[in-house]
Design a protein around this motif. Structure first.
Motif, PDB file in Angstrom:
ATOM      1  N   PRO A 102     -18.808  50.098  10.728  1.00  0.00           N
ATOM      2  CA  PRO A 102     -19.547  48.863  11.039  1.00  0.00           C
ATOM      3  C   PRO A 102     -20.680  48.626  10.055  1.00  0.00           C
ATOM      4  O   PRO A 102     -21.297  49.564   9.551  1.00  0.00           O
ATOM      5  CB  PRO A 102     -20.092  49.138  12.446  1.00  0.00           C
ATOM      6  CG  PRO A 102     -20.166  50.622  12.542  1.00  0.00           C
ATOM      7  CD  PRO A 102     -19.041  51.156  11.710  1.00  0.00           C
ATOM      8  N   SER A 103     -20.927  47.365   9.792  1.00  0.00           N
ATOM      9  CA  SER A 103     -22.012  47.003   8.888  1.00  0.00           C
ATOM     10  C   SER A 103     -22.864  45.916   9.524  1.00  0.00           C
ATOM     11  O   SER A 103     -22.401  45.164  10.389  1.00  0.00           O
ATOM     12  CB  SER A 103     -21.459  46.491   7.558  1.00  0.00           C
ATOM     13  OG  SER A 103     -20.800  45.254   7.741  1.00  0.00           O
ATOM     14  N   ALA A 104     -24.105  45.828   9.087  1.00  0.00           N
ATOM     15  CA  ALA A 104     -25.008  44.807   9.603  1.00  0.00           C
ATOM     16  C   ALA A 104     -24.480  43.411   9.274  1.00  0.00           C
ATOM     17  O   ALA A 104     -24.625  42.475  10.072  1.00  0.00           O
ATOM     18  CB  ALA A 104     -26.404  45.003   9.017  1.00  0.00           C
ATOM     19  N   GLY A 149     -26.407  55.664  15.818  1.00  0.00           N
ATOM     20  CA  GLY A 149     -25.332  56.640  15.916  1.00  0.00           C
ATOM     21  C   GLY A 149     -24.180  56.332  14.985  1.00  0.00           C
ATOM     22  O   GLY A 149     -23.947  57.024  13.982  1.00  0.00           O
ATOM     23  N   ALA A 150     -23.450  55.264  15.276  1.00  0.00           N
ATOM     24  CA  ALA A 150     -22.252  54.930  14.499  1.00  0.00           C
ATOM     25  C   ALA A 150     -22.579  54.383  13.119  1.00  0.00           C
ATOM     26  O   ALA A 150     -21.834  54.582  12.163  1.00  0.00           O
ATOM     27  CB  ALA A 150     -21.401  53.922  15.264  1.00  0.00           C
ATOM     28  N   MET A 151     -23.713  53.665  12.994  1.00  0.00           N
ATOM     29  CA  MET A 151     -24.037  53.034  11.719  1.00  0.00           C
ATOM     30  C   MET A 151     -24.992  53.864  10.872  1.00  0.00           C
ATOM     31  O   MET A 151     -25.189  53.566   9.695  1.00  0.00           O
ATOM     32  CB  MET A 151     -24.635  51.650  11.977  1.00  0.00           C
ATOM     33  CG  MET A 151     -23.704  50.713  12.734  1.00  0.00           C
ATOM     34  SD  MET A 151     -24.454  49.111  13.171  1.00  0.00           S
ATOM     35  CE  MET A 151     -24.663  48.392  11.549  1.00  0.00           C
ATOM     36  N   GLY A 152     -25.627  54.867  11.451  1.00  0.00           N
ATOM     37  CA  GLY A 152     -26.516  55.752  10.699  1.00  0.00           C
ATOM     38  C   GLY A 152     -27.819  55.108  10.264  1.00  0.00           C
ATOM     39  O   GLY A 152     -28.424  55.527   9.274  1.00  0.00           O
ATOM     40  N   LEU A 153     -28.290  54.092  11.002  1.00  0.00           N
ATOM     41  CA  LEU A 153     -29.529  53.411  10.633  1.00  0.00           C
ATOM     42  C   LEU A 153     -30.742  54.180  11.154  1.00  0.00           C
ATOM     43  O   LEU A 153     -30.655  54.935  12.122  1.00  0.00           O
ATOM     44  CB  LEU A 153     -29.547  51.994  11.211  1.00  0.00           C
ATOM     45  CG  LEU A 153     -28.400  51.052  10.802  1.00  0.00           C
ATOM     46  CD1 LEU A 153     -28.627  49.674  11.414  1.00  0.00           C
ATOM     47  CD2 LEU A 153     -28.285  50.962   9.290  1.00  0.00           C
ATOM     48  N   THR A 154     -31.892  53.962  10.527  1.00  0.00           N
ATOM     49  CA  THR A 154     -33.142  54.500  11.050  1.00  0.00           C
ATOM     50  C   THR A 154     -33.595  53.643  12.230  1.00  0.00           C
ATOM     51  O   THR A 154     -33.057  52.554  12.465  1.00  0.00           O
ATOM     52  CB  THR A 154     -34.240  54.482   9.977  1.00  0.00           C
ATOM     53  OG1 THR A 154     -34.537  53.110   9.649  1.00  0.00           O
ATOM     54  CG2 THR A 154     -33.790  55.230   8.720  1.00  0.00           C
TER      55      THR A 154
END
Length: 455
Positions: free
Chosen positions: A348-350, A287-292
């Motif tokens: 946010p980032s990984a 959601g917030a980070m847009g990751l698959t």
């Protein structure tokens, strides 16, 4: 370690890995499942929560039945039930059928998890061997939680989500066959009877409790209040039955054992703290980070895979600690890692989350090994399956409660990224506080035990 112990430990580790892959798989592809079944928000909640219902309801009865009729027999039955539930999930054409399959998977996994460590303990009495077994068990649990979302994410790339469940079904059948060669059947107590009334009351009570939590999470207060009332009445009835029966499923004497109580409390804190937050992390990542879903699974693996490695790497340290100290140190470390995940300010980032996930993973590895160790160390040898069942029931009930709190306090995936980040900061603080609070509580219990022994 002798050959029978190696064989038993190997199958116990593999079966724990398979059970956790089944448990964690939907964390990696909830979006895919929702789309495949055109599921409503309520149905999506049940897609994620249904296996927890089977686990929470089945673990203690499975442990009691195993100690009564034979642990290998219950393990084999559990593996086959897990396979049957997985087949139902694979062929499901609607959300209700899939949810039913997940509940059956949970019941089967309960039989597998509740008996594994007891079957290992039956062929080795050396405390060092048992501690090693607990470390491998904890490592397998972390590896399974890491592998589940990655596996479903990989199959999502080819739009083949049912393949995950077909693989789980094949694994369940293979485990049932292997059990005949790897496990020695435990002794049966012909003078003991199964506490059917207690099992029924506990099953109804925990099911009602989990329904209450799920429905409260989606805002249906009418169903939640009714479920809470049913849970209160039936669980109170369960307590009365355990006090009055000659052969209760859960002996009250166990609850008066401070080590047993501390281990159960640590399991609740583990579920309500680190497991609850990590169960929500996939939603936050997509959601917030847009990751698959695959990327979210890989991010979660920084925690879960690290816990698997740490459970084995920290085994020499664990052997120098008492069981309660191991649990307390693990909970404090988990709390530190969870707090490191808080304080997000921008997108946010990984990279920003990685250090906290790794610290929480190291601590979880130590914690999982400690939970497995204490589950069998704090009960008589003939009740080891009940000890494992109680410990894991506490973990999954704690996870259900914690996940509900996290979901209520965090923002929905449809909110703005800034709102989701703010919600994440709140729930990481909550999860960290639960971990620290549980550590303080079990240290206090242990000091009380030492004071009693010194008198």
């Amino acid at each position: 370690m002798n050959r029978p112990a190696v064989a038993a430990l190997s199958l116990t580790s593999v079966s724990t890995f398979v059970a956790m892959v089944a448990y964690a798989g939907p964390l990696g592809n909830a979006t895919t499942l929702t789309a495949a079944f055109a599921a409503s928000p309520a149905a999506t909640t049940w897609l994620l929560s249904s296996m927890s219902v089977g686990l929470a309801v089945g673990l203690l009865p499975a442990g009691a039945l195993a100690d009564l009729t034979g642990r290998r027999r219950v393990f084999v039955g559990g593996a086959l039930v897990l396979a049957a539930g997985s087949v139902l999930c694979a062929v499901a054409g609607d959300a209700r059928t899939f949810v039913a399959g997940r509940v059956i998977e949970g019941l089967g996994a309960a039989g597998v998890i509740a008996t594994g460590l007891g079957l290992v303990a039956a062929v080795t009495t050396d405390p060092a061997h048992r501690a090693r077994s607990a470390a491998w068990w904890g490592g397998s649990m972390g590896l399974g939680i890491a592998g589940g979302p990655l596996l479903t994410g990989l199959f999502d790339l080819g739009e083949l989500w049912p393949a995950t469940y077909l693989l789980l079904a094949a694994a369940g059948v293979a485990m049932a066959v292997a059990a005949r060669h790897c496990f020695v059947e435990s002794e049966v107590d012909p003078g003991r009877r199964m506490d059917l009334a207690g099992a029924a009351l506990m099953a109804i009570g925990l099911t009602a409790l989990l329904v209450t939590l799920v429905e409260a999470r989606r805002g249906d207060l009418g169903v939640a209040v009714t479920g809470a009332a049913v849970a209160l009445v039936t669980l109170a009835g369960f307590a009365v039955v355990q006090l009055r029966r000659r052969h209760p499923m859960l002996e009250p004497a166990l609850l008066r054992h401070r080590g047993f109580t501390a281990a159960a409390l640590a399991a609740v804190g583990t579920g309500a703290g680190v497991i609850a937050l990590m169960s929500f992390s996939g939603t936050f990542a997509t959601g917030a980070m847009g990751l698959t879903s695959l990327q979210a699974g890989a991010l979660l693996a920084l925690w879960s895979a690290t816990s698997a490695v740490a459970a084995l790497a920290l085994r020499p340290l664990a052997l120098r600690l008492t069981g309660t100290t191991q649990l307390a140190v693990g909970l404090v470390g988990a709390g530190v890692g969870l707090l490191m995940l808080s304080g997000l300010g921008g997108p946010p980032s990984a990279l920003r989350l990685a250090p906290g996930l790794i610290v929480a993973g190291v601590a979880s590895g130590l914690l999982n090994g400690g939970l497995g160790r204490q589950a069998i160390a704090t009960v008589p040898a003939e009740r080891s399956a009940v000890g494992t069942g109680v410990n894991n029931t506490a973990r999954y009930v704690g996870a259900a409660v914690g996940t509900t709190l996290v979901s209520v306090l965090a923002a929905t995936p449809h909110a703005s990224a800034a709102t989701q980040v703010a919600g994440w900061n709140h729930v990481t603080l909550l999860a960290g506080a639960i971990s620290f609070g549980t550590a303080v509580a079990i240290v206090a219990i242990d000091r009380g035990r030492r004071a009693e022994e010194a008198r």
